[in-house]
Design a protein around this motif. Structure first.
Motif, PDB file in Angstrom:
ATOM      1  N   ARG A 150     -11.966  10.446  -8.730  1.00  0.00           N
ATOM      2  CA  ARG A 150     -12.706  11.360  -7.847  1.00  0.00           C
ATOM      3  C   ARG A 150     -11.798  11.871  -6.728  1.00  0.00           C
ATOM      4  NH1 ARG A 150     -17.115   9.450  -3.642  1.00  0.00           N
ATOM      5  NH2 ARG A 150     -17.845  11.428  -2.828  1.00  0.00           N
ATOM      6  N   HIS A 151     -11.007  10.977  -6.171  1.00  0.00           N
ATOM      7  CA  HIS A 151     -10.056  11.357  -5.123  1.00  0.00           C
ATOM      8  C   HIS A 151      -9.137  12.471  -5.613  1.00  0.00           C
ATOM      9  CE1 HIS A 151      -5.907  11.146  -3.621  1.00  0.00           C
ATOM     10  NE2 HIS A 151      -6.435  10.930  -2.435  1.00  0.00           N
ATOM     11  N   ASP A 152      -8.580  12.315  -6.805  1.00  0.00           N
ATOM     12  CA  ASP A 152      -7.601  13.277  -7.306  1.00  0.00           C
ATOM     13  C   ASP A 152      -8.207  14.658  -7.535  1.00  0.00           C
ATOM     14  OD1 ASP A 152      -5.781  11.256  -7.155  1.00  0.00           O
ATOM     15  OD2 ASP A 152      -5.596  10.935  -9.308  1.00  0.00           O
ATOM     16  N   TRP A 153      -9.472  14.699  -7.987  1.00  0.00           N
ATOM     17  CA  TRP A 153     -10.129  15.989  -8.161  1.00  0.00           C
ATOM     18  C   TRP A 153     -10.422  16.637  -6.809  1.00  0.00           C
ATOM     19  CZ3 TRP A 153     -10.573  19.061 -12.233  1.00  0.00           C
ATOM     20  CH2 TRP A 153     -10.361  18.521 -13.500  1.00  0.00           C
ATOM     21  N   THR A 160       0.859  -1.172   0.000  1.00  0.00           N
ATOM     22  CA  THR A 160       0.000   0.000   0.000  1.00  0.00           C
ATOM     23  C   THR A 160       0.902   1.231   0.000  1.00  0.00           C
ATOM     24  OG1 THR A 160      -1.850   1.128   1.111  1.00  0.00           O
ATOM     25  CG2 THR A 160      -0.206   0.065   2.524  1.00  0.00           C
ATOM     26  N   ASP A 161       0.350   2.381  -0.288  1.00  0.00           N
ATOM     27  CA  ASP A 161       1.164   3.590  -0.335  1.00  0.00           C
ATOM     28  C   ASP A 161       0.413   4.727   0.342  1.00  0.00           C
ATOM     29  OD1 ASP A 161       0.013   5.663  -2.540  1.00  0.00           O
ATOM     30  OD2 ASP A 161      -0.445   3.604  -3.136  1.00  0.00           O
ATOM     31  N   THR A 162       1.088   5.860   0.519  1.00  0.00           N
ATOM     32  CA  THR A 162       0.464   7.012   1.165  1.00  0.00           C
ATOM     33  C   THR A 162       0.495   8.234   0.260  1.00  0.00           C
ATOM     34  OG1 THR A 162       2.570   7.621   2.220  1.00  0.00           O
ATOM     35  CG2 THR A 162       1.086   6.179   3.469  1.00  0.00           C
ATOM     36  N   GLY A 163       0.678   8.014  -1.034  1.00  0.00           N
ATOM     37  CA  GLY A 163       0.819   9.118  -1.976  1.00  0.00           C
ATOM     38  C   GLY A 163      -0.464   9.902  -2.173  1.00  0.00           C
ATOM     39  N   SER A 164      -0.309  11.172  -2.531  1.00  0.00           N
ATOM     40  CA  SER A 164      -1.430  12.095  -2.640  1.00  0.00           C
ATOM     41  C   SER A 164      -2.119  12.068  -3.996  1.00  0.00           C
ATOM     42  CB  SER A 164      -0.935  13.515  -2.339  1.00  0.00           C
ATOM     43  OG  SER A 164      -1.977  14.447  -2.350  1.00  0.00           O
ATOM     44  N   THR A 165      -1.542  11.394  -4.993  1.00  0.00           N
ATOM     45  CA  THR A 165      -2.139  11.344  -6.334  1.00  0.00           C
ATOM     46  C   THR A 165      -2.337   9.878  -6.716  1.00  0.00           C
ATOM     47  OG1 THR A 165       0.086  11.542  -7.269  1.00  0.00           O
ATOM     48  CG2 THR A 165      -1.194  13.554  -7.072  1.00  0.00           C
ATOM     49  N   THR A 220       2.098  14.920 -11.010  1.00  0.00           N
ATOM     50  CA  THR A 220       1.326  13.681 -11.155  1.00  0.00           C
ATOM     51  C   THR A 220      -0.179  13.877 -10.988  1.00  0.00           C
ATOM     52  OG1 THR A 220       1.748  13.164  -8.815  1.00  0.00           O
ATOM     53  CG2 THR A 220       3.264  12.234 -10.445  1.00  0.00           C
ATOM     54  N   ASN A 221      -0.604  15.103 -10.747  1.00  0.00           N
ATOM     55  CA  ASN A 221      -2.048  15.399 -10.707  1.00  0.00           C
ATOM     56  C   ASN A 221      -2.301  16.691 -11.469  1.00  0.00           C
ATOM     57  OD1 ASN A 221      -4.686  14.728  -9.963  1.00  0.00           O
ATOM     58  ND2 ASN A 221      -4.623  15.986  -8.118  1.00  0.00           N
ATOM     59  N   ALA A 222      -1.616  16.822 -12.588  1.00  0.00           N
ATOM     60  CA  ALA A 222      -1.549  18.092 -13.315  1.00  0.00           C
ATOM     61  C   ALA A 222      -2.920  18.614 -13.747  1.00  0.00           C
ATOM     62  CB  ALA A 222      -0.638  17.946 -14.531  1.00  0.00           C
ATOM     63  N   GLY A 223      -3.746  17.757 -14.356  1.00  0.00           N
ATOM     64  CA  GLY A 223      -5.033  18.218 -14.878  1.00  0.00           C
ATOM     65  C   GLY A 223      -5.934  18.819 -13.814  1.00  0.00           C
ATOM     66  N   VAL A 281      -3.096  -2.126  -2.601  1.00  0.00           N
ATOM     67  CA  VAL A 281      -4.231  -1.331  -2.132  1.00  0.00           C
ATOM     68  C   VAL A 281      -3.755   0.110  -1.955  1.00  0.00           C
ATOM     69  CG1 VAL A 281      -5.991  -1.024  -0.356  1.00  0.00           C
ATOM     70  CG2 VAL A 281      -5.185  -3.342  -0.920  1.00  0.00           C
ATOM     71  N   PRO A 282      -4.052   0.992  -2.901  1.00  0.00           N
ATOM     72  CA  PRO A 282      -3.605   2.384  -2.794  1.00  0.00           C
ATOM     73  C   PRO A 282      -4.289   3.092  -1.621  1.00  0.00           C
ATOM     74  CG  PRO A 282      -4.322   1.845  -5.027  1.00  0.00           C
ATOM     75  CD  PRO A 282      -4.802   0.746  -4.138  1.00  0.00           C
ATOM     76  N   GLY A 283      -3.557   3.987  -0.971  1.00  0.00           N
ATOM     77  CA  GLY A 283      -4.119   4.728   0.155  1.00  0.00           C
ATOM     78  C   GLY A 283      -3.564   6.128   0.245  1.00  0.00           C
ATOM     79  N   HIS A 284      -4.264   6.972   0.992  1.00  0.00           N
ATOM     80  CA  HIS A 284      -3.815   8.358   1.173  1.00  0.00           C
ATOM     81  C   HIS A 284      -4.352   8.912   2.489  1.00  0.00           C
ATOM     82  CE1 HIS A 284      -4.216  12.865  -0.011  1.00  0.00           C
ATOM     83  NE2 HIS A 284      -3.084  12.646   0.655  1.00  0.00           N
TER      84      HIS A 284
END
Length: 302
Positions: free
Chosen positions: A181-184, A97-102, A241-244, A121-124
């Protein structure tokens, strides 16, 4: 796959990784063995001294080989390189799992790198501080904060349960959502505010009397720009990594600032008053909602 998680490896013993280690050890004690992995020898020494890890090492292979669960707590653009390096040494049934923001970027780059039988399992965690490093780590960093999971597919249900179990030991409030949805959402409520705080600090460079401006800066300026002290490597990676979503939100932010600047130039007090009044109303509503959520019994159910 067994849900019994006894050996946990944390790659990156900075603020997030160190706080995670402290929280897990505070809650579980000897029931879990935490291995802290970092290339910074001083960070490893401090992690061991502070009790954030039972074992510390700079050797990725040795650190992850027997781990039931691996937390990747590094800047986002380092993730793919690290996963490529550790992938051959992850045991069958291990959970990454990770704790990255994007999340969309990480899912696209990490999922395909893992061998069959290793689960992702991605996480933030929606938690942080303006200071970075193991020195700033705190066992209570995640307590009552949202921890978002963005599962990559229906086949990972058992792994998701295991990650939720471990995250619950930190006292976080766990929820799940789609990565896009998370990234937006995070672009709007986290990424753009950090950029805004940095812009306000950089605005001082345009002051005709910068020294006096800094000397006179009061609590309001310090409070508003507090997060501008955050780690530059991490935030540069977030933007790449979340440019848009970030760029679109910044465009809307620029539009709002442009409109109020025009109203001020034109002496349009009604419009300026409306700008502040609407902001106050919305923020008061947010505070009420936040208070209501905080007062609810902590539940880690879906």
């Amino acid at each position: 796959m067994s849900l019994t998680i006894r050996r946990i490896a944390i790659i990156g013993m900075g603020l997030i990784g160190g706080s995670l280690g402290l929280a897990l050890k505070a809650n579980r004690g000897a029931k879990v063995e935490v291995t802290g992995i970092d290339t910074n020898e001083l960070s490893l020494i401090k992690a061991r001294q502070r009790g954030a890890a039972d074992i510390v090492t700079a050797d990725l292979k040795a650190g992850v080989a027997n781990a039931d669960m691996i937390f990747l707590c590094t800047p986002v653009l380092q993730a793919a390189t690290l996963v490529k390096e550790i992938a051959p040494y992850l045991k069958q049934g291990a959970i990454l799992t990770d704790t990255g923001s994007t999340k969309s970027y990480l899912i696209e780059t990490i999922a395909a790198l893992l061998p069959h039988g290793v689960h992702y399992v991605p996480g933030h965690p929606m938690a942080g501080r303006e200071k970075s490093g193991i020195e700033a780590a705190d066992s209570s960093l995640f307590r009552d904060k949202w921890y978002i999971l963005t599962p990559v597919g229906p086949g990972e249900s058992t792994a998701i349960v295991a990650v939720r179990q471990v995250i619950s030991w930190t006292g976080a409030r766990i929820t799940e959502m789609d990565a896009t949805r998370h990234d937006w959402c995070t672009a709007l409520i986290s990424h753009v505010p950090h950029i805004g705080a940095a812009a306000l600090v950089n605005l001082l460079a345009y002051s005709e009397d910068k020294d006096s401006s800094i000397k006179l800066a009061g609590g309001g300026f310090r409070d508003t720009t507090r997060i501008a002290s955050s780690n530059a490597d991490m935030w540069a990676d977030v933007c790449m990594t979340n440019a848009g979503p970030i760029a679109d939100s910044l465009d809307k932010f620029s539009q709002i600032i442009g409109e109020v600047a025009l109203a001020i130039r034109q002496g349009d007090r009604a419009s300026v008053h409306g700008f502040f009044a609407a902001a106050k109303e919305r923020r008061d509503e947010l505070l009420e909602l936040e208070q209501a959520v905080t007062e609810q019994p902590l539940s880690n159910g879906r």
